[in-house]
Design an enzyme around this catalytic site. Structure first.
Site, PDB file in Angstrom:
ATOM      1  N   SER A  55       0.793  -1.236   0.000  1.00 55.44           N
ATOM      2  CA  SER A  55       0.000   0.000   0.000  1.00 55.44           C
ATOM      3  C   SER A  55       0.824   1.285   0.000  1.00 55.44           C
ATOM      4  O   SER A  55       0.246   2.376  -0.081  1.00 55.44           O
ATOM      5  CB  SER A  55      -0.949   0.012   1.203  1.00 55.44           C
ATOM      6  N   LYS A  58       0.008   3.702  -2.699  1.00 54.57           N
ATOM      7  CA  LYS A  58      -1.012   4.753  -2.633  1.00 54.57           C
ATOM      8  C   LYS A  58      -0.407   6.145  -2.636  1.00 54.57           C
ATOM      9  O   LYS A  58      -1.118   7.125  -2.897  1.00 54.57           O
ATOM     10  CB  LYS A  58      -1.899   4.539  -1.405  1.00 54.57           C
ATOM     11  N   SER A 119      -6.050   3.500   4.534  1.00 57.33           N
ATOM     12  CA  SER A 119      -5.547   2.681   3.426  1.00 57.33           C
ATOM     13  C   SER A 119      -6.662   1.888   2.760  1.00 57.33           C
ATOM     14  O   SER A 119      -6.475   0.749   2.315  1.00 57.33           O
ATOM     15  CB  SER A 119      -4.445   1.726   3.914  1.00 57.33           C
TER      16      SER A 119
END
Length: 441
Positions: A55, A58, A119
């Site tokens: 993640s 992102k 997230s």
């Protein structure tokens, strides 16, 4: 062209970079610590190898969203209608998600906060659709932007950082069902540095420890930030206000952190962090991050190495032709500040490089010359053990300080120039006669 007029004398080692010497023994597959402003690398381990980023991906989605908002292509109050693929992914609570209703309408602001704080993967995919129309097209933008930002070892296959397997056959076209995003630690740090430099407002959201999604509604969900080094959370660390964690089976426990104290900001990256037993864990990624931040704040200081108006002993002036004066004094345009490890200041020597394009074939500036004319730059040469490095050559060049003229030099009038020419002519004759007479004895 640029010519170095004065080069300090010193032995420069050619072994592994000074910043790379693994004195910290960070327990991770890769790690890096940088000064957020200059990109100076203070520590690195296996930083050029592409690994899973999960993640931390992102951060690229955040960058592209904030860029679209800055350009006016997207607004925070813009509304989004949930697509089928986003709905299905957002309902998977085994993943980090805020469940989105199939018939729901959500603002970009809500989705952005869910992505940055919690997230949320479905929310991230929704933002990809807002920006590019589909995640497939958004992935193309991600890879194009990666090249534009100067990333070297990377590949984006989706907007969230999930393994494509988790998208249950709905992964972007042109990617494989088992693909996962990869970046090197150095590229991850560079992406973070670009994000914070160009869109520092992201810290206003990434620094939020807790928030409720759709507070006051039936869909309200408590969002605790996965960055447990934020205030009030389990591994709270002074100054931490971002940026992004990441965890998958492929990537392990990853974390890109940033912290600021007394105006000094650092960025760290750990990839597949492990504990002393070699096992990945939440505690490992925060513990290894703390190790680097302690090293940064405890053993480095921002110092004014050279003041504004500094003049090098070996290069106080440059010669001038066709001017009322035959030389002009030069000095640094501004002070030179640098993050330096404690006790290392004596290992730096200023080096002046002149802009050769301003000089004639005899190495002279030609009058008229205005006060404040940039004639080159000064940088610091490190003469200690190893070598220093920066994330990019562009960032390294940004640490160079312009050298300028301190006064103006007017062009001499035709009469003065003529007299100088005549004087030079007779001087040449006299030198010739003197040499001949000398030969008689």
């Amino acid at each position: 062209m640029m010519t170095v007029l004065m080069l300090s004398v010193g032995v420069i080692q050619t072994n592994q970079a000074n910043a790379a010497t693994d004195t910290l023994a960070v327990n991770a597959d890769a790690a890096i610590l940088i000064d957020a402003k200059t990109g100076k690398v203070l520590y690195e381990k296996n930083a050029d190898t592409a690994l899973g980023v999960a993640s931390m991906t992102k951060m690229m989605t955040e960058y592209l969203l904030l860029e679209a908002i800055e350009d006016g292509r997207v607004t925070f109050d813009q509304q989004y209608n949930v697509s089928e693929v986003v709905y299905k992914v957002s309902q998977d609570r085994a993943l980090s998600n805020v469940p989105l209703r199939a018939d729901g309408t959500y603002s970009v602001q809500e989705l952005y906060e869910a992505m940055v704080i919690y997230s949320a993967n479905g929310a991230t995919m929704a933002l990809a659709e807002v920006i590019a129309g589909s995640e497939t097209e958004f992935v193309k933008l991600m890879n194009e932007k990666g090249n534009e930002l100067g990333l070297k070892e990377f590949r984006f296959v989706n907007s969230s950082g999930l393994n494509n397997r988790d998208l249950k056959g709905m992964h972007p076209e042109g990617t494989g069902p088992e693909d996962e995003n990869i970046m090197s630690a150095k590229d991850t740090a560079l992406l973070a540095q670009k994000l914070l430099t160009e869109f520092p407002e992201v810290l206003e959201t990434s620094g939020i420890s807790r928030k409720v999604f759709r507070d006051g509604t039936d869909d309200a969900i408590k969002m605790d930030n996965w960055n447990w080094m934020l205030p009030g959370l389990l591994f709270e660390y002074e100054g931490v206000d971002g940026i992004k964690t990441g965890t998958t089976d492929f990537a392990g426990y990853c974390f890109t952190a940033t912290a600021e104290r007394n105006g000094q900001r650092y960025i760290t990256v750990v990839m597949n962090a492990k504990n002393a037993d070699g096992q990945g864990s939440y505690q490992a990624r925060f513990g290894e991050t703390k190790k680097m931040l302690d090293f940064a704040f405890g053993q480095h200081t921002k110092e004014e190495v050279l003041p504004a108006g500094y003049t090098m002993e070996a290069a106080k002036t440059l010669p001038v032709t066709k001017g009322k004066e035959d030389s002009v004094q030069i000095e640094t345009e501004k002070a030179l500040e640098m993050i330096i490890r404690n006790g290392q200041a004596e290992n730096y020597t200023p080096v002046f490089t002149v802009d050769e394009s301003l000089l004639n074939e005899d190495g002279q500036l030609t009058a008229p010359i205005e006060k404040g004319t940039r004639v080159g730059y000064i940088k610091l040469q490190y003469n200690g053990e190893g070598e220093e490095s920066y994330l990019t050559e562009e960032l390294a060049q940004a640490t160079e300080i312009p050298v300028v003229t301190t006064v103006s030099v007017e062009k001499a009038n035709w009469f003065v120039l003529s007299m100088r020419g005549i004087g030079g002519f007779f001087s040449g004759i006299w030198d010739s006669i003197a040499s001949t007479v000398k030969g008689w004895f």
